[in-house]
Design an enzyme around this catalytic site. Structure first.
Site, PDB file in Angstrom:
ATOM      1  N   HIS A  61       0.812  -1.225   0.000  1.00  0.00           N
ATOM      2  CA  HIS A  61       0.000   0.000   0.000  1.00  0.00           C
ATOM      3  C   HIS A  61       0.842   1.271   0.000  1.00  0.00           C
ATOM      4  O   HIS A  61       1.974   1.274   0.479  1.00  0.00           O
ATOM      5  CB  HIS A  61      -0.889   0.038   1.257  1.00  0.00           C
ATOM      6  CG  HIS A  61      -1.747  -1.162   1.422  1.00  0.00           C
ATOM      7  ND1 HIS A  61      -1.990  -1.721   2.656  1.00  0.00           N
ATOM      8  CD2 HIS A  61      -2.426  -1.919   0.524  1.00  0.00           C
ATOM      9  CE1 HIS A  61      -2.782  -2.772   2.516  1.00  0.00           C
ATOM     10  NE2 HIS A  61      -3.058  -2.919   1.225  1.00  0.00           N
ATOM     11  N   LYS A  71       6.311   6.196   7.099  1.00  0.00           N
ATOM     12  CA  LYS A  71       5.876   5.336   8.199  1.00  0.00           C
ATOM     13  C   LYS A  71       7.074   4.859   9.008  1.00  0.00           C
ATOM     14  O   LYS A  71       8.148   4.609   8.456  1.00  0.00           O
ATOM     15  CB  LYS A  71       5.140   4.104   7.666  1.00  0.00           C
ATOM     16  CG  LYS A  71       3.862   4.425   6.916  1.00  0.00           C
ATOM     17  CD  LYS A  71       3.227   3.169   6.354  1.00  0.00           C
ATOM     18  CE  LYS A  71       1.965   3.497   5.588  1.00  0.00           C
ATOM     19  NZ  LYS A  71       1.382   2.299   4.955  1.00  0.00           N
ATOM     20  N   TYR A 131       2.355   1.249  13.774  1.00  0.00           N
ATOM     21  CA  TYR A 131       3.127   2.180  12.958  1.00  0.00           C
ATOM     22  C   TYR A 131       2.650   3.609  13.116  1.00  0.00           C
ATOM     23  O   TYR A 131       1.489   3.875  13.377  1.00  0.00           O
ATOM     24  CB  TYR A 131       3.145   1.768  11.487  1.00  0.00           C
ATOM     25  CG  TYR A 131       1.816   1.630  10.788  1.00  0.00           C
ATOM     26  CD1 TYR A 131       1.373   2.615   9.897  1.00  0.00           C
ATOM     27  CD2 TYR A 131       1.019   0.514  10.984  1.00  0.00           C
ATOM     28  CE1 TYR A 131       0.174   2.473   9.218  1.00  0.00           C
ATOM     29  CE2 TYR A 131      -0.179   0.362  10.308  1.00  0.00           C
ATOM     30  CZ  TYR A 131      -0.599   1.350   9.425  1.00  0.00           C
ATOM     31  OH  TYR A 131      -1.787   1.216   8.760  1.00  0.00           O
ATOM     32  N   ASP A 169      -6.872  -6.375  -1.632  1.00  0.00           N
ATOM     33  CA  ASP A 169      -5.450  -6.607  -1.933  1.00  0.00           C
ATOM     34  C   ASP A 169      -5.249  -7.650  -3.032  1.00  0.00           C
ATOM     35  O   ASP A 169      -4.242  -7.623  -3.730  1.00  0.00           O
ATOM     36  CB  ASP A 169      -4.691  -7.011  -0.664  1.00  0.00           C
ATOM     37  CG  ASP A 169      -4.374  -5.824   0.234  1.00  0.00           C
ATOM     38  OD1 ASP A 169      -4.555  -4.668  -0.213  1.00  0.00           O
ATOM     39  OD2 ASP A 169      -3.943  -6.045   1.379  1.00  0.00           O
TER      40      ASP A 169
END
Length: 192
Positions: A61, A71, A131, A169
């Site tokens: 992603h 991130k 995250y 996905d």
């Protein structure tokens, strides 16, 4: 904290200094000052957490445009293979990836800058993944690439027939057909 370079510039492994004794351990999982000095100045604005079982693959992603995200990822329970793919067109490492095992035992973190697709595969019975993001989630800016695109050459360290993905996905395109990728010449770290 120690900053460990990877094969792709700006994607770095963060290894905290862990203090352990008979009671257990303690470590500083994040310091704004140390991160700004040793990695790059950044302002994280959102923290996320997921729980997944063995074989779950989340990714690959990214968010595009002014909603792009850096991130800082880590695992607090279990073990994952974490992957960052360079999707900056014109980059000398375009299409290459970094794969790092992150676990509750090794306490490592991975910093993934803007311009990269990100995903992970769960290698343990379960994993709790956390995250930090430097930009808020924006569904209209979502992008993704196919996790098992042969051109990427990622060894997810799980049998692909055991991989568990969301319906969404499973529909992603390979990198060669992906839309809304980044331009290496664009300043991805300008104020947003």
């Amino acid at each position: 904290m120690e900053v460990i370079k990877t094969v792709i510039e700006d994607v770095v492994i963060i290894e905290p200094k862990v203090h352990g004794d008979s009671r257990g351990y303690f470590f500083e999982s994040y310091s704004q000052r140390d991160f700004d000095q040793k990695v790059r100045p950044i302002r994280f604005v959102q923290d996320n957490e997921s729980l997944s079982s063995y074989g779950v693959v989340r990714g690959l992603h990214f968010q595009s445009g002014r909603h792009a995200q850096s991130k800082l990822v880590r695992v607090i329970v279990g073990c994952v293979l974490d992957v960052a793919v360079d999707i900056r067109r014109g980059s000398p490492t375009f299409g290459q990836h970094v794969a790092v095992e992150l676990s509750a035992e090794n306490h490592r973190q991975l910093f993934i800058p803007r311009g990269f697709a990100h995903g992970f595969a769960v290698l343990s019975p379960t994993a709790v993944f956390q995250y930090k993001c430097d930009n808020l989630y924006a569904p209209q800016a979502e992008g993704a690439i196919k996790f098992d695109d042969p051109a990427l050459g990622i060894d997810w360290r799980i049998p692909l027939d055991k991989a568990l993905l969301s319906e969404k996905d499973l529909r992603h395109k390979p990198l060669a057909e992906a839309e809304n990728l980044f331009d290496y010449a664009t300043d991805l770290y300008a104020d947003i």
